[in-house]
Scaffold this motif. Sequence first.
Motif, PDB file in Angstrom:
ATOM      1  N   HIS A  67       0.880  -1.080  -0.101  1.00 25.87           N
ATOM      2  CA  HIS A  67       0.028   0.052   0.018  1.00 25.87           C
ATOM      3  C   HIS A  67       0.939   1.113  -0.084  1.00 25.87           C
ATOM      4  O   HIS A  67       0.365   2.198  -0.346  1.00 25.87           O
ATOM      5  CB  HIS A  67      -1.018   0.077   1.282  1.00 25.87           C
ATOM      6  CG  HIS A  67      -2.079  -0.844   1.146  1.00 25.87           C
ATOM      7  ND1 HIS A  67      -3.322  -0.540   0.214  1.00 25.87           N
ATOM      8  CD2 HIS A  67      -2.191  -2.296   1.437  1.00 25.87           C
ATOM      9  CE1 HIS A  67      -4.049  -1.774   0.348  1.00 25.87           C
ATOM     10  NE2 HIS A  67      -3.402  -2.683   0.821  1.00 25.87           N
ATOM     11  N   SER A  69       4.036   1.432  -1.604  1.00 31.12           N
ATOM     12  CA  SER A  69       4.924   1.525  -2.500  1.00 31.12           C
ATOM     13  C   SER A  69       4.543   2.707  -3.655  1.00 31.12           C
ATOM     14  O   SER A  69       5.627   3.315  -4.292  1.00 31.12           O
ATOM     15  CB  SER A  69       4.866   0.399  -3.359  1.00 31.12           C
ATOM     16  OG  SER A  69       3.569  -0.005  -3.752  1.00 31.12           O
ATOM     17  N   SER A  70       3.468   3.116  -3.914  1.00 38.26           N
ATOM     18  CA  SER A  70       2.785   3.948  -4.869  1.00 38.26           C
ATOM     19  C   SER A  70       3.273   5.336  -4.405  1.00 38.26           C
ATOM     20  O   SER A  70       3.567   6.310  -5.077  1.00 38.26           O
ATOM     21  CB  SER A  70       1.408   4.084  -5.017  1.00 38.26           C
ATOM     22  OG  SER A  70       0.659   3.904  -3.967  1.00 38.26           O
ATOM     23  N   PHE A  71       3.245   5.876  -2.954  1.00 38.60           N
ATOM     24  CA  PHE A  71       3.573   7.155  -2.819  1.00 38.60           C
ATOM     25  C   PHE A  71       4.758   7.244  -1.895  1.00 38.60           C
ATOM     26  O   PHE A  71       5.077   8.488  -1.610  1.00 38.60           O
ATOM     27  CB  PHE A  71       2.132   7.827  -1.921  1.00 38.60           C
ATOM     28  CG  PHE A  71       1.773   7.045  -0.797  1.00 38.60           C
ATOM     29  CD1 PHE A  71       2.316   7.362   0.438  1.00 38.60           C
ATOM     30  CD2 PHE A  71       0.768   6.223  -1.063  1.00 38.60           C
ATOM     31  CE1 PHE A  71       1.660   6.839   1.446  1.00 38.60           C
ATOM     32  CE2 PHE A  71       0.293   5.687   0.174  1.00 38.60           C
ATOM     33  CZ  PHE A  71       0.512   5.911   1.252  1.00 38.60           C
ATOM     34  N   ASN A  77      10.991   2.186   0.043  1.00 35.53           N
ATOM     35  CA  ASN A  77      10.551   0.925  -0.617  1.00 35.53           C
ATOM     36  C   ASN A  77      11.572  -0.245  -0.557  1.00 35.53           C
ATOM     37  O   ASN A  77      11.457  -1.205  -0.177  1.00 35.53           O
ATOM     38  CB  ASN A  77       9.993   1.332  -1.955  1.00 35.53           C
ATOM     39  CG  ASN A  77       8.594   1.595  -2.041  1.00 35.53           C
ATOM     40  OD1 ASN A  77       7.873   1.103  -1.299  1.00 35.53           O
ATOM     41  ND2 ASN A  77       8.152   2.613  -2.988  1.00 35.53           N
TER      42      ASN A  77
END
Lengths: 215, 165
Positions: A67, A69-71, A77
Amino acid sequence: MENLEIINLWKQYDEKLEKSLSLNKKILVELQQQKAKKALKPARNYKWIAVFVGLAYIALIAYFLYHLSSFASIFINVSVAIHLVVTIIAVGMYIRQLVLINEIDRSEDILQMQQKMAKLQSSTLKVIAVCFLQFPVFATWNINFELIDKRPLAFWFIQIPIVALLTYVGIWFYKNINLKNINKRWFRMMFYGAEWNAILKSGKFIDEIKEFEKG
Amino acid sequence: MQQVQKDFLEIIDANKRIIFKICNSYCRNAVDREDLAQEIIFQLWKSWDRYDSNFKLSTWMYRIALNVAISFYRKEGKSTETVLMGDQLIEVAEEKLEEGLEKNLSALQQFINELKPLDKALIILYLEEKSHKEIADIMGITTTNVATKVGRIKDQLKQRFSKQD
């Protein structure tokens, strides 16, 4: 006392036991039927508890990684991913140990079986050693591009040396946490207490087995 | 009760003295002895269906009993998970040898108690009059090694008794 007399003494002991020993059939039958399980002393299942806690922790880290990883930054990461991989390896090694313990065949010859048991016990140290490999991530997760761009001196002269130091320390512990260093002071200070004593003793027992094998 | 269970009970009954002697050599107190006896019998029963009758029953039995005893001894008598509470598995009635023999027996047991766990196994097998070949099979060492070690322990034993005399 001569050999023959000693053997005869043992035989007389055997005869004495023949007259005085009796088996409680009720307990024997219960042991066979494994009714025992209901009346067991508290089972020693700490190891399984450790595995379940480990698996739950892995699931939690994986969930956050997925959850975040995208921001989150690439550094967070990668750090979390390294932590996750090392934890998976450590828990995997622990599970493998438990499987091997269950597969131990007590009808093997004594030296072989005892050697396997002692090695298995001491292999807990390997799990600890592997965990040290994630040491550098404690100094990499907070790196960001802003730090590199705006404060290059802090990055190159503080952050990188810390990462390098932690990497060195992690690899050093990974290589040195083993039974060869059992008598070193740092090792004794690090592995102190009843749980560790049993593991450290297994190292001595491996030496005792080797000595016994030599004759 | 199934035949296989009956057969096993008979074998245990016929070999209860061996089990007791091993427990007595590896444990100093009665509670540990009882725990160890139950653990040995439990492990023998667990392995019973894997027993290959092409091999000597006594070799199989000694291997399991001694392996369990050594592991128990190394855990310093911490009780195992198979132990039942309450009654005693092995009941011992009061039976005495004549005074001199009792004294010698007690000295012999004391001597065995002081040995390292692997040496204990070796001397028990020697006292049970197992051949060097069978001792080697049980222990996992060569017959030459058995002869050397047994000789060494016998010398220590003789010295102990000569001091006592």
